[in-house]
Design an enzyme around this catalytic site. Structure first.
Site, PDB file in Angstrom:
ATOM      1  N   SER A  97       0.828  -1.227  -0.003  1.00  0.00           N
ATOM      2  CA  SER A  97       0.183  -0.030  -0.078  1.00  0.00           C
ATOM      3  C   SER A  97       0.915   1.332   0.064  1.00  0.00           C
ATOM      4  O   SER A  97       1.874   1.453   0.571  1.00  0.00           O
ATOM      5  CB  SER A  97      -0.779   0.148   1.080  1.00  0.00           C
ATOM      6  OG  SER A  97      -1.610   1.289   1.443  1.00  0.00           O
TER       7      SER A  97
ATOM      8  N   LYS B 166     -13.524  -4.951   4.519  1.00  0.00           N
ATOM      9  CA  LYS B 166     -14.713  -4.076   4.059  1.00  0.00           C
ATOM     10  C   LYS B 166     -16.124  -3.905   4.840  1.00  0.00           C
ATOM     11  O   LYS B 166     -16.680  -3.188   5.379  1.00  0.00           O
ATOM     12  CB  LYS B 166     -14.577  -3.341   2.823  1.00  0.00           C
ATOM     13  CG  LYS B 166     -13.342  -2.534   2.390  1.00  0.00           C
ATOM     14  CD  LYS B 166     -13.589  -2.149   0.927  1.00  0.00           C
ATOM     15  CE  LYS B 166     -12.401  -1.318   0.239  1.00  0.00           C
ATOM     16  NZ  LYS B 166     -12.485  -0.744  -0.965  1.00  0.00           N
TER      17      LYS B 166
ATOM     18  N   ASP C 216     -14.879   5.413  -1.447  1.00  0.00           N
ATOM     19  CA  ASP C 216     -14.688   4.845  -2.931  1.00  0.00           C
ATOM     20  C   ASP C 216     -15.652   5.827  -3.995  1.00  0.00           C
ATOM     21  O   ASP C 216     -15.056   6.247  -4.896  1.00  0.00           O
ATOM     22  CB  ASP C 216     -14.675   3.562  -3.262  1.00  0.00           C
ATOM     23  CG  ASP C 216     -13.756   2.907  -2.289  1.00  0.00           C
ATOM     24  OD1 ASP C 216     -12.580   3.085  -2.125  1.00  0.00           O
ATOM     25  OD2 ASP C 216     -14.040   1.292  -1.912  1.00  0.00           O
TER      26      ASP C 216
ATOM     27  N   GLY D 110     -20.467  -3.988 -14.080  1.00  0.00           N
ATOM     28  CA  GLY D 110     -19.829  -4.440 -12.797  1.00  0.00           C
ATOM     29  C   GLY D 110     -20.892  -4.521 -11.688  1.00  0.00           C
ATOM     30  O   GLY D 110     -21.818  -3.882 -11.587  1.00  0.00           O
TER      31      GLY D 110
ATOM     32  N   GLY E 297     -19.282  -5.856  -8.399  1.00  0.00           N
ATOM     33  CA  GLY E 297     -18.456  -6.064  -6.964  1.00  0.00           C
ATOM     34  C   GLY E 297     -18.473  -4.905  -6.432  1.00  0.00           C
ATOM     35  O   GLY E 297     -19.344  -4.029  -6.489  1.00  0.00           O
ATOM     36  N   GLY E 298     -17.399  -4.766  -5.417  1.00  0.00           N
ATOM     37  CA  GLY E 298     -17.228  -3.887  -4.662  1.00  0.00           C
ATOM     38  C   GLY E 298     -17.309  -2.418  -5.207  1.00  0.00           C
ATOM     39  O   GLY E 298     -17.915  -1.445  -4.555  1.00  0.00           O
ATOM     40  N   ALA E 299     -16.308  -2.104  -6.084  1.00  0.00           N
ATOM     41  CA  ALA E 299     -16.055  -0.960  -6.578  1.00  0.00           C
ATOM     42  C   ALA E 299     -17.321  -0.578  -7.540  1.00  0.00           C
ATOM     43  O   ALA E 299     -17.672   0.586  -7.239  1.00  0.00           O
ATOM     44  CB  ALA E 299     -14.890  -0.923  -7.783  1.00  0.00           C
TER      45      ALA E 299
ATOM     46  N   VAL F 221     -12.055   1.900 -13.592  1.00  0.00           N
ATOM     47  CA  VAL F 221     -11.628   1.824 -12.413  1.00  0.00           C
ATOM     48  C   VAL F 221     -10.173   1.050 -12.631  1.00  0.00           C
ATOM     49  O   VAL F 221      -9.666   1.293 -11.423  1.00  0.00           O
ATOM     50  CB  VAL F 221     -12.551   1.070 -11.401  1.00  0.00           C
ATOM     51  CG1 VAL F 221     -14.003   1.664 -11.331  1.00  0.00           C
ATOM     52  CG2 VAL F 221     -12.801  -0.354 -11.747  1.00  0.00           C
TER      53      VAL F 221
ATOM     54  N   GLY G 292      -8.539   4.991 -13.914  1.00  0.00           N
ATOM     55  CA  GLY G 292      -8.911   4.646 -12.625  1.00  0.00           C
ATOM     56  C   GLY G 292      -7.789   5.126 -11.697  1.00  0.00           C
ATOM     57  O   GLY G 292      -8.225   5.338 -10.306  1.00  0.00           O
TER      58      GLY G 292
END
Length: 289
Positions: A20, A71, A107, A131, A133-135, A233, A256
């Site tokens: 990170s 998350k 986000d 999409g 998913g999470g994003a 993204v 992204g």
């Protein structure tokens, strides 16, 4: 930066976190603004989320960022949630306000701000997005909250399709001013019909990310027109096949990498009440090498 007895701690939890860039970005910003904070990263597995948050609460940290796979699990250990976090069902930023842990999800705001910084306002516009998913969920929920007029969501009929169905139900129940519909991504006729009627197209899947960088969710280049904005993204590579082909057709494109930056900027403001030195951070951590 000097650590003192008054230094407030912020951190990142999730796994893996060794790669990170958040600690460097945040600590650089604290130093530039003269803020007495320090930011660390802790490798926390999903099953360790509850124990980790209890410990952070006990230590009275100012706040923490949450990345995968924690998350969703972190939601249960917040005292309250922002509207976006509640509807998304996941948090990526938790702020300690006088002992109360407030969960946020920045986000989607990062995506909205990224669009704005590229000269595109989503209010009263129509978007087609791929999409589930999470994003994707964060973008879909936040875009609706931020004034998007209409949204066509496309998803594969796989194990994640139920996520997209749940997102549509939440938007219809809680944000009725945004018209939203869900379609099967395999129905290409409908897919290209909806793109033709949209102001912006967004890829919120991993298609285009290495090692899938030779792929794109759009396989008919006729879908690109000069007044269509195309966002992705994916940020590795910075310019995906989708964005490259869209740019060649004259579309405005939005990478992204900006979403990654601006979600961090939003979290920084929640923690400190200050604006991150974005120009310097961008040049130092987000410019092309």
């Amino acid at each position: 930066m000097e650590i003192s007895g008054h230094t407030q701690m912020l951190c990142l939890i999730g796994s893996p976190v060794g790669h990170s860039g958040s600690p460097a970005m945040y600590n650089y910003s604290f130093d530039r603004l003269g803020l007495d904070y320090a930011y660390l990263a802790f490798d926390i597995k999903e099953e360790e989320t509850a124990e980790a948050i209890r410990a952070l609460r006990l230590l009275n940290v100012r706040g923490f960022n949450v990345t995968m796979p924690c998350k969703t699990a972190a939601v249960a250990y917040c005292d309250s949630l922002s509207k976006a976090a509640e509807l998304i069902g996941a948090v990526n930023t938790v702020v300690n306000e006088g002992g109360k842990l407030i969960g946020h999800n920045t986000d989607g705001l990062g995506w909205v701000r990224n669009c704005r910084e590229h000269g595109f306002e989503i209010r009263d516009k129509k978007m087609t997005i791929v999409g589930s998913g999470g994003a994707a969920t964060a973008i879909e929920i936040t875009a609706a909250l931020e004034g998007l007029k209409e949204m066509s969501i496309f998803a594969m009929k796989d194990s994640f399709f139920a996520n997209a169905q749940a997102t549509v139900e939440k938007i219809r129940a809680n944000i009725p001013d945004c018209t939203v519909n869900l379609y099967d991504l395999s129905d290409r006729e409908v897919f290209y019909r909806e793109i033709a009627d949209s102001d912006i197209f967004t890829n919120a899947t991993r298609v285009g990310m290495k090692p899938m960088d030779d792929q794109s969710v759009i396989d008919d280049l006729a879908a690109f027109r000069k007044d269509l904005v195309v966002s992705d993204v994916v940020y590795n590579p910075r310019e995906t096949k989708l964005l490259s082909e869209a740019a060649a057709a004259g579309c405005k494109t939005i990478s992204g990498i900006g979403m990654l930056l601006w979600q961090g900027v939003e979290a920084f403001h929640l923690y400190t009440g200050k604006e991150m030195p974005v120009a310097e951070v961008t040049e130092r951590y987000f410019s092309e090498q």
